[in-house]
Design a protein around this motif. Structure first.
Motif, PDB file in Angstrom:
ATOM      1  N   SER A   1       0.844  -1.181   0.000  1.00  0.00           N
ATOM      2  CA  SER A   1       0.000   0.000   0.000  1.00  0.00           C
ATOM      3  C   SER A   1       0.882   1.235   0.000  1.00  0.00           C
ATOM      4  CB  SER A   1      -0.913   0.028   1.244  1.00  0.00           C
ATOM      5  OG  SER A   1      -1.743  -1.116   1.295  1.00  0.00           O
ATOM      6  N   LEU A   2       0.276   2.359  -0.370  1.00  0.00           N
ATOM      7  CA  LEU A   2       0.957   3.654  -0.256  1.00  0.00           C
ATOM      8  C   LEU A   2       0.787   4.163   1.160  1.00  0.00           C
ATOM      9  CD1 LEU A   2      -0.349   5.125  -3.613  1.00  0.00           C
ATOM     10  CD2 LEU A   2       2.065   4.644  -3.104  1.00  0.00           C
ATOM     11  N   TYR A   3       1.889   4.650   1.740  1.00  0.00           N
ATOM     12  CA  TYR A   3       1.865   5.142   3.111  1.00  0.00           C
ATOM     13  C   TYR A   3       2.470   6.533   3.178  1.00  0.00           C
ATOM     14  CZ  TYR A   3       0.727   0.460   4.859  1.00  0.00           C
ATOM     15  OH  TYR A   3       0.114  -0.731   5.124  1.00  0.00           O
ATOM     16  N   ALA A   4       1.976   7.302   4.151  1.00  0.00           N
ATOM     17  CA  ALA A   4       2.536   8.626   4.406  1.00  0.00           C
ATOM     18  C   ALA A   4       2.450   8.917   5.900  1.00  0.00           C
ATOM     19  CB  ALA A   4       1.792   9.704   3.624  1.00  0.00           C
ATOM     20  N   ALA A   5       3.360   9.751   6.375  1.00  0.00           N
ATOM     21  CA  ALA A   5       3.323  10.174   7.773  1.00  0.00           C
ATOM     22  C   ALA A   5       2.195  11.185   7.957  1.00  0.00           C
ATOM     23  CB  ALA A   5       4.646  10.801   8.172  1.00  0.00           C
ATOM     24  N   ARG A   6       1.589  11.159   9.130  1.00  0.00           N
ATOM     25  CA  ARG A   6       0.519  12.120   9.406  1.00  0.00           C
ATOM     26  C   ARG A   6       1.046  13.551   9.326  1.00  0.00           C
ATOM     27  NH1 ARG A   6      -0.987   7.793  12.952  1.00  0.00           N
ATOM     28  NH2 ARG A   6      -2.990   6.941  12.273  1.00  0.00           N
TER      29      ARG A   6
ATOM     30  N   GLU B   1      -0.013   6.313   7.876  1.00  0.00           N
ATOM     31  CA  GLU B   1      -1.316   5.784   7.479  1.00  0.00           C
ATOM     32  C   GLU B   1      -1.347   5.539   5.985  1.00  0.00           C
ATOM     33  OE1 GLU B   1      -4.649   8.764   7.261  1.00  0.00           O
ATOM     34  OE2 GLU B   1      -3.284   9.832   8.640  1.00  0.00           O
ATOM     35  N   ARG B   2      -2.291   4.696   5.597  1.00  0.00           N
ATOM     36  CA  ARG B   2      -2.423   4.369   4.190  1.00  0.00           C
ATOM     37  C   ARG B   2      -2.994   5.545   3.403  1.00  0.00           C
ATOM     38  NH1 ARG B   2      -4.218  -1.108   5.975  1.00  0.00           N
ATOM     39  NH2 ARG B   2      -2.627  -2.584   5.301  1.00  0.00           N
TER      40      ARG B   2
ATOM     41  N   ARG C   1      -0.433  16.582   6.915  1.00  0.00           N
ATOM     42  CA  ARG C   1      -0.865  17.846   7.533  1.00  0.00           C
ATOM     43  C   ARG C   1      -2.385  18.024   7.428  1.00  0.00           C
ATOM     44  NH1 ARG C   1       3.388  19.290   4.379  1.00  0.00           N
ATOM     45  NH2 ARG C   1       1.997  20.377   2.900  1.00  0.00           N
ATOM     46  N   GLY C   2      -3.105  16.967   7.775  1.00  0.00           N
ATOM     47  CA  GLY C   2      -4.549  17.045   7.809  1.00  0.00           C
ATOM     48  C   GLY C   2      -5.237  16.888   6.474  1.00  0.00           C
ATOM     49  N   ARG C   3      -4.498  16.719   5.389  1.00  0.00           N
ATOM     50  CA  ARG C   3      -5.126  16.533   4.077  1.00  0.00           C
ATOM     51  C   ARG C   3      -5.828  15.183   4.007  1.00  0.00           C
ATOM     52  NH1 ARG C   3      -0.700  17.147  -0.316  1.00  0.00           N
ATOM     53  NH2 ARG C   3       0.576  16.109   1.271  1.00  0.00           N
ATOM     54  N   ASN C   4      -6.845  15.099   3.220  1.00  0.00           N
ATOM     55  CA  ASN C   4      -7.570  13.849   3.014  1.00  0.00           C
ATOM     56  C   ASN C   4      -6.698  12.908   2.185  1.00  0.00           C
ATOM     57  OD1 ASN C   4      -9.278  11.750   2.436  1.00  0.00           O
ATOM     58  ND2 ASN C   4     -10.880  13.005   1.482  1.00  0.00           N
ATOM     59  N   PRO C   5      -6.272  11.762   2.734  1.00  0.00           N
ATOM     60  CA  PRO C   5      -5.395  10.864   1.975  1.00  0.00           C
ATOM     61  C   PRO C   5      -6.055  10.279   0.741  1.00  0.00           C
ATOM     62  CG  PRO C   5      -6.111   9.817   4.005  1.00  0.00           C
ATOM     63  CD  PRO C   5      -6.550  11.253   4.082  1.00  0.00           C
ATOM     64  N   ARG C   6      -7.389  10.344   0.647  1.00  0.00           N
ATOM     65  CA  ARG C   6      -8.085   9.831  -0.529  1.00  0.00           C
ATOM     66  C   ARG C   6      -8.072  10.838  -1.686  1.00  0.00           C
ATOM     67  NH1 ARG C   6     -11.362   5.378   0.732  1.00  0.00           N
ATOM     68  NH2 ARG C   6     -11.504   4.938   2.969  1.00  0.00           N
ATOM     69  N   ALA C   7      -7.652  12.051  -1.393  1.00  0.00           N
ATOM     70  CA  ALA C   7      -7.679  13.096  -2.424  1.00  0.00           C
ATOM     71  C   ALA C   7      -6.277  13.483  -2.900  1.00  0.00           C
ATOM     72  CB  ALA C   7      -8.405  14.338  -1.878  1.00  0.00           C
ATOM     73  N   ILE C   8      -5.288  12.660  -2.560  1.00  0.00           N
ATOM     74  CA  ILE C   8      -3.903  12.956  -2.922  1.00  0.00           C
ATOM     75  C   ILE C   8      -3.689  12.750  -4.427  1.00  0.00           C
ATOM     76  CG2 ILE C   8      -1.536  12.100  -2.693  1.00  0.00           C
ATOM     77  CD1 ILE C   8      -2.345  13.790  -0.371  1.00  0.00           C
TER      78      ILE C   8
END
Length: 312
Positions: A174-179, A257-258, A183-190
């Motif tokens: 999966s794709l992961y990024a640090a919180r 988080e994913r 910075r509060g962005r929606n990870p589904r909208a990246i």
């Protein structure tokens, strides 16, 4: 003709074995006793060996045998050969008894050793308290044929008739990024084309992760590469960028988080390899069964995602 030469080779090795026994015992009778044969027979064997080699190996006397200069040189080589023959016989005897006289050497990459096998090693000893194992992390493929390892786990399908391969549980990614990175962005909208990416380098060839980044046209977004899974995870945790990581190696980290995009992500298929001649060894069968269960158990944990992943 072939059978005749095979017979002569067998006779030569038998004669050489007799020479080693007599030379180390110091007498014909001592050598004969070690090998369980008569003094006359072992004397004939040494005569036969001297005839084949065309040199005198020992001088016989009433008090024993004395090595000639040529005999001393031949003994040095013959001792090494005799030890190897004894080792072959010992291993063969162990195989016939379905036992294994040494620690079973398992070769795999460091993440598999430390992240999958080592955490579940206690289960192996519950399955067989007598087993001994040596987990070896390797960046290069250990050769089973030359016994650099007894079992190996590879992330690409092996080739060759001498190896038996079993497919293990698929490694999902999966794709992961640090919180902190999000910075509060929606990870589904990246939009990955606007993000920094971290990735594996080409140390292991064109692995699925590298091919996926290339197919997506994202090479220019990669700001950090490494051959180390641990280093890649730490780069993601530090907020360097978004990384494509194996799920089973990330579940302990709560600070990432994913990034659940509608993308079909690659997977990796590990293979468990054993030399064809060793399939019947009882303890190796036990260890192979444990490895299969270890991968299934590790993959089972990943079916409990922190965030559901959306697939098309």
């Amino acid at each position: 003709m072939k059978n005749r030469f095979s017979w002569l080779k067998s006779m030569f090795w038998d004669d050489l074995h007799c020479f080693v026994a007599v030379a180390n015992a110091g007498t014909l009778s001592g050598g004969a006793k070690r090998l369980g044969m008569s003094t006359a027979t072992i004397g004939r064997r040494i005569n036969s060996l001297e005839s084949v080699l065309g040199i005198r190996l020992v001088d016989k006397s009433p008090t024993g045998v004395q090595l000639t200069n040529n005999g001393t040189k031949i003994l040095t080589l013959a001792n090494a050969g005799a030890r190897q023959i004894d080792e072959v016989q010992r291993i063969a005897a162990s195989l016939r008894m379905a036992d294994w006289p040494e620690p079973i050497r398992i070769s795999a990459t460091e993440p598999i050793v430390s992240g999958i096998l080592a955490p579940q090693i206690a289960q192996l000893f519950r399955m067989d308290p007598t087993v001994r194992v040596d987990l070896r992390s390797a960046t290069e493929n250990a050769r089973l044929i030359s016994r650099e390892a007894d079992l190996a786990i590879r992330l690409s399908q092996p080739k060759g008739d001498s190896l038996v391969a079993r497919r293990l549980a698929t490694l999902t990614m999966s794709l992961y990024a640090a919180r902190g990175y999000l910075r509060g962005r929606n990870p589904r909208a990246i939009d990955l084309s606007e993000e920094r990416l971290v990735a594996f380098n080409e140390s292991y060839g064109e692995i699925p992760e590298i091919k996926w980044i290339s197919d997506m046209g994202l090479e220019s977004r990669v700001v950090f590469t490494t051959s180390s899974t641990g280093a890649l995870i730490e780069a993601v945790r530090a907020g360097v960028g978004i990384g494509l990581l194996p799920d089973m190696f990330t579940r302990e980290f709560e600070d990432i988080e994913r990034v659940t995009l509608r993308l079909l992500l690659p997977t990796r298929t590990p293979w468990l390899l054993v030399h064809r001649d060793l399939r019947a060894v009882k303890q190796l069968r036990t260890v192979r069964r444990w490895i299969v269960q270890a991968f299934e158990g590790a993959q089972g944990e990943d079916r409990k995602p922190r965030h559901a992943t959306t697939r098309p």
